[in-house]
Scaffold this active site. Structure first.
Site, short mmCIF file in Angstrom:
data_model
loop_
_atom_site.label_atom_id
_atom_site.label_comp_id
_atom_site.label_asym_id
_atom_site.label_seq_id
_atom_site.Cartn_x
_atom_site.Cartn_y
_atom_site.Cartn_z
N LYS A 148 0.81 -1.22 0.00
CA LYS A 148 0.00 0.00 0.00
C LYS A 148 0.84 1.26 0.00
O LYS A 148 0.40 2.31 -0.48
CB LYS A 148 -0.97 -0.02 1.17
CG LYS A 148 -1.94 -1.18 1.03
CD LYS A 148 -3.24 -1.02 1.72
CE LYS A 148 -4.18 -2.16 1.37
NZ LYS A 148 -3.64 -3.52 1.63
C1 LIG Z 1 -4.19 -4.63 0.90
C2 LIG Z 1 -3.35 -5.85 0.70
C3 LIG Z 1 -3.69 -6.83 -0.28
C4 LIG Z 1 -4.95 -6.74 -1.12
O1 LIG Z 1 -4.90 -5.71 -2.05
P1 LIG Z 1 -6.24 -5.20 -2.78
O2 LIG Z 1 -5.85 -4.00 -3.55
O3 LIG Z 1 -7.19 -4.88 -1.65
O4 LIG Z 1 -6.73 -6.31 -3.61
C5 LIG Z 1 -2.84 -7.92 -0.45
N1 LIG Z 1 -1.73 -8.07 0.32
C6 LIG Z 1 -1.38 -7.16 1.26
C7 LIG Z 1 -0.17 -7.41 2.08
C8 LIG Z 1 -2.17 -6.02 1.48
O5 LIG Z 1 -1.81 -5.14 2.43
#
Ligand SMILES: *Cc1c(COP(=O)(O)O)cnc(C)c1O
Length: 469
Positions: free
Chosen positions: A115
């Site tokens: 993120k």
């Molecule tokens: C948020 C997250 C995801 C999922 O991503 P999306 O965009 O919600 O599909 C997968 N892995 C990690 C470690 C995350 O923090």
């Protein structure tokens, strides 16, 4: 060239330019904003990306979305600043795992999860646009651990932003808590609520529903449906693909998926001209998406906790952006499907719509036992420790190649979290406990700041107003 416009997936909200889409988040008709048309890159354009640094490529890919809203020199400074917070020289390293499998490491940012890639840009974009308009916002959010720290790191020390992050007291992991509370910037306010994550979320909703409070402090959120997050994530699909021969060679991507934001960015790259053979969706036991791509039925069930908590979702909010395309970009039709879904917990797309979705996407699901097995297998095969989210991605990539017999297509697995973020699961699977990177080794010993409050709306409002005054 005129600037790109953004339209709502539900067809009722006004079309907006980039700045307003950024600040608005959710459209006024409850829909999500998408570009009216996708910017196009030719094969030669894509070839020209091969020798760019990550920040250079980010500017190249994002510029058509941003248009004249931000002059190039300012955009360069903004993007350079965002990726200077990453501690890998390449920013997002691409590592060969073995055979035709590659890991794209998206976890070298401040909070060790993918993120950061978008949030570091988003915080700076907010600050830039707000300063230009001479206004400020107060971001309020609730977190069960993961997204809170990424938001805090994105907003820290930004003049036009205050951020209040609520977490359930004593119910987030010590590392997650420290990642939030050791940020001592004046504009960062951590609040531990005596209650559960649902209590935190409910109090945040209460704040947003209090129109007077909301307007007085210009409340805002940095949630996963913000268009600018998708935009920033499109970049790394180009980044990895050109390193493996695009546009002259097709690649596939395997994406551990929760809210469908990350993999939708891959769909965006495809619409913009990147040759992608398949986007492979990896799901854990919360497999609503895997069931959808198998049957064409989206059907809600309860959420179960798993080893990959960032994928423990009931409904993938960003899926609406794909649905909009599947129904022929007809906002009224999209809204109708989603109203039915809200009322009944279920919708079904047509045979033709499912076929078009499966043309682009494949999907597979893995429960916790299988996930641990994959972590161990990858460690035994190549000595690489991977986190449980990434393991789901590896499993989905292998499943796809077994099913479709196309083992020679290079497949890029998006590694979404650093293994040290989930040390217990990794240790249980491999017997090895992954260490935090050196720059975070003393995290638990750093000074911290956090206010504890009862689960009470009035006390929360008073605390916020006191900090803001
Ligand atoms: C948020 C997250 C995801 C999922 O991503 P999306 O965009 O919600 O599909 C997968 N892995 C990690 C470690 C995350 O923090």
């Amino acid at each position: 060239m005129t600037d790109l416009k953004y339209i709502s997936t539900r067809g009722q909200a006004p079309a907006l330019g980039f700045e307003d889409v950024l600040l608005t988040g959710l459209a006024r008709d409850g829909g999500l904003y998408v570009p009216e048309t996708w910017p196009q890159f030719s094969a030669d354009d894509i070839r020209g990306m091969k020798d760019m640094t990550y920040p250079e490529l980010a500017r190249r890919v994002m510029t058509p979305f941003i248009g004249s809203a931000i002059p190039q020199a300012d955009l360069k400074a903004l993007i350079d600043g965002a990726y200077a917070t990453f501690d890998a020289p390449e920013v997002l390293p691409l590592k060969k795992l073995g055979g035709n499998e590659y890991l794209l490491e998206l976890f070298h940012g401040p909070t060790l999860a993918f993120k950061d890639v978008a949030m570091q840009v988003l915080g700076r974009l907010f600050d830039y646009v707000l300063k230009k308009r001479g206004s400020r916002i107060t971001i309020v959010g609730a977190t069960s651990g993961d997204t809170g720290s990424a938001a805090i790191e994105a907003c820290r020390d930004k003049d036009a932003i205050d951020i209040f992050m609520l977490h359930p007291k004593g119910r987030v992991s010590p590392v997650q808590e420290a990642q939030m509370t050791t940020v001592l910037s004046d504009n960062v306010h951590n609040i531990a609520i005596e209650g559960t994550f649902d209590d935190c979320q409910d109090r945040v909703k209460d704040l947003f529903n209090d129109q007077a409070f909301r307007d007085a402090h210009n409340l805002s959120a940095v949630n996963s449906i913000n268009w600018a997050r998708v935009m920033a994530q499109i970049v790394y699909y180009f980044w990895a693909a050109v390193k493996l021969g695009a546009p002259d060679k097709k690649v596939a991507f395997s994406v551990p998926t929760g809210n469908f934001g990350n993999v939708f960015a891959g769909y965006g790259a495809l619409q913009m001209g990147l040759p992608v053979e398949k986007l492979i969706v990896g799901a854990n036991a919360n497999d609503i998406l895997a069931r959808f791509f198998a049957s064409g039925a989206m059907e809600k069930t309860g959420v179960v906790p798993t080893l990959s908590p960032s994928m423990d979702i009931q409904v993938s909010s960003n899926f609406e952006r794909l649905l909009f395309d599947l129904v022929g970009r007809d906002g009224a039709a999209c809204a109708q499907v989603l109203t039915g879904f809200r009322d009944t917990g279920k919708f079904q797309v047509t045979e033709d719509q499912l076929a078009r979705a499966r043309d682009v996407f494949a999907a597979a699901r893995f429960d916790d036992t299988e996930t641990k097995g994959i972590i161990k297998l990858v460690f035994d095969e190549c000595g690489e420790l991977i986190d449980p989210h990434t393991a789901v991605g590896v499993g989905a990539a292998r499943d796809y190649h077994t099913q479709s017999h196309t083992g020679d297509t290079p497949t890029i697995i998006l590694a979404t979290a650093h293994p040290a973020k989930f040390p217990d699961a990794v240790e249980a699977a491999t017997g090895r406990r992954p260490a935090l990177p050196a720059r975070l080794a003393d995290l638990l010993d750093r000074p911290n700041r956090c206010q504890t409050l009862a689960n009470d709306l009035d006390q929360l409002k008073q605390a916020i107003e006191k900090q803001l005054s």
